[in-house]
Design a protein around this motif. Structure first.
Motif, PDB file in Angstrom:
ATOM      1  N   PRO A   1       4.711  10.899  -6.269  1.00  0.00           N
ATOM      2  CA  PRO A   1       3.859  12.090  -6.203  1.00  0.00           C
ATOM      3  C   PRO A   1       4.689  13.363  -6.230  1.00  0.00           C
ATOM      4  O   PRO A   1       5.793  13.427  -5.686  1.00  0.00           O
ATOM      5  CB  PRO A   1       3.134  11.926  -4.864  1.00  0.00           C
ATOM      6  CG  PRO A   1       3.192  10.462  -4.569  1.00  0.00           C
ATOM      7  CD  PRO A   1       4.490   9.984  -5.145  1.00  0.00           C
TER       8      PRO A   1
ATOM      9  N   ASN B   1       3.469   2.568   4.421  1.00  0.00           N
ATOM     10  CA  ASN B   1       2.605   2.336   3.266  1.00  0.00           C
ATOM     11  C   ASN B   1       3.094   3.193   2.098  1.00  0.00           C
ATOM     12  O   ASN B   1       4.124   3.878   2.202  1.00  0.00           O
ATOM     13  CB  ASN B   1       1.141   2.638   3.615  1.00  0.00           C
ATOM     14  CG  ASN B   1       0.979   4.031   4.216  1.00  0.00           C
ATOM     15  OD1 ASN B   1       1.446   5.018   3.661  1.00  0.00           O
ATOM     16  ND2 ASN B   1       0.325   4.112   5.378  1.00  0.00           N
ATOM     17  N   ASP B   2       2.372   3.147   1.005  1.00  0.00           N
ATOM     18  CA  ASP B   2       2.813   3.872  -0.182  1.00  0.00           C
ATOM     19  C   ASP B   2       2.887   5.382   0.036  1.00  0.00           C
ATOM     20  O   ASP B   2       3.693   6.062  -0.601  1.00  0.00           O
ATOM     21  CB  ASP B   2       1.866   3.579  -1.358  1.00  0.00           C
ATOM     22  CG  ASP B   2       2.014   2.163  -1.879  1.00  0.00           C
ATOM     23  OD1 ASP B   2       3.044   1.533  -1.583  1.00  0.00           O
ATOM     24  OD2 ASP B   2       1.095   1.685  -2.577  1.00  0.00           O
ATOM     25  N   SER B   3       2.071   5.898   0.937  1.00  0.00           N
ATOM     26  CA  SER B   3       2.049   7.348   1.136  1.00  0.00           C
ATOM     27  C   SER B   3       3.198   7.853   2.007  1.00  0.00           C
ATOM     28  O   SER B   3       3.573   9.028   1.918  1.00  0.00           O
ATOM     29  CB  SER B   3       0.717   7.778   1.759  1.00  0.00           C
ATOM     30  OG  SER B   3       0.594   7.283   3.081  1.00  0.00           O
ATOM     31  N   ASN B   4       3.767   6.982   2.849  1.00  0.00           N
ATOM     32  CA  ASN B   4       4.844   7.458   3.730  1.00  0.00           C
ATOM     33  C   ASN B   4       6.161   6.709   3.527  1.00  0.00           C
ATOM     34  O   ASN B   4       7.110   6.925   4.274  1.00  0.00           O
ATOM     35  CB  ASN B   4       4.421   7.396   5.199  1.00  0.00           C
ATOM     36  CG  ASN B   4       4.184   5.976   5.698  1.00  0.00           C
ATOM     37  OD1 ASN B   4       4.548   4.993   5.062  1.00  0.00           O
ATOM     38  ND2 ASN B   4       3.562   5.857   6.872  1.00  0.00           N
TER      39      ASN B   4
END
Length: 256
Positions: A4, A63-66
């Motif tokens: 991102p 997880n993928d976000s952190n």
């Protein structure tokens, strides 16, 4: 690899502060023994939760976000804690290759943390676990080459438990190959395992890679692997990991 834009745009200050992670982490340390000198070669930094929870609890929060922030926080926390404890040996830090979008960018906070806390960059060893689900092997090769260019040592952790094989070992050319405990457990009773280690050792010698036996729990295992020429050792026989503590030489067992 697709990351991102918010991650690519973050500053080193964000990584150093750990504000983006969302939960706290601490570090335990387990010594790595140089059997030739009967001394501590390094301490491996092992992540723990804010209340001392084990690694399994910590990874449940990832997880993928952190994932990127977690990888960065582990590096910074390991260096900061080791420096505060007066670490004067090598420091082994585990990293997540799938959390590194560009090695030269993602290493900036690590370098800044080392300068901030007075830790010698030449004493860092970066480990990638063999069990990590590697999305892009070329990406991992690039990370290893980049880290070598910086002068860092590299290691493959848990060899024998996951994705690598002898050809992959030759591609990465790590400084250190850490043999998974599945290859070490009761090795004194299993000639087939001993022959397997001899084969791995021959390949390592061709490319200048040192071997480390993980998970040693008995004197018989220790004596067998050292007789096979393995210099570096780690396991509960010598010392268990301790939270925010570097076990001194006087507290390490079975060095005779």
């Amino acid at each position: 690899m697709d990351f991102p834009s918010r991650i690519k745009q973050q500053s080193c200050a964000d990584c150093l502060s750990g504000v983006s992670l969302g939960f706290g982490i601490r570090m335990a340390f387990q010594p790595i023994i140089d059997w030739h000198s009967r001394s501590v070669f390094a301490y491996e930094a092992l992540v723990r939760g804010p209340g001392g929870e084990g690694a399994a609890w910590v990874f449940e929060q990832v997880n993928d976000s952190n994932r990127y922030y977690f990888d960065q926080a582990c590096r910074v926390t390991a260096i900061k804690t080791a420096a505060e404890l007066g670490c004067s040996t090598f420091l082994n830090i585990n990293f997540l290759p799938n959390a590194v979008y560009r090695p030269e960018t993602c290493i900036k906070a690590t370098i800044e943390a080392a300068h901030m806390y007075g830790f010698d960059l030449k004493r860092l060893i970066f480990e990638v676990t063999e069990g990590e689900d590697i999305v892009d092997k070329a990406h991992v090769r690039n990370i290893f080459r980049s880290y070598a260019d910086y002068g860092f040592l590299t290691a493959i952790d848990d060899y024998g438990a996951g994705f690598t094989n002898i050809s992959w070992l030759a591609e990465l050319r790590p400084n250190l190959l850490k043999l998974d405990m599945s290859l070490i457990r009761d090795i004194d009773k299993h000639p087939q395992l001993q022959r397997q280690l001899i084969e791995i050792k021959a390949e390592c010698e061709l490319q200048g890679t040192q071997m480390l036996a993980e998970g040693i729990e008995t004197e018989a295992e220790r004596d067998c692997v050292t007789a096979l020429g393995i210099r570096y050792l780690q396991g509960y026989l010598f010392a268990a990991p301790k939270l925010e503590y570097l076990a001194p030489q006087s507290e390490i067992h079975h060095l005779e």
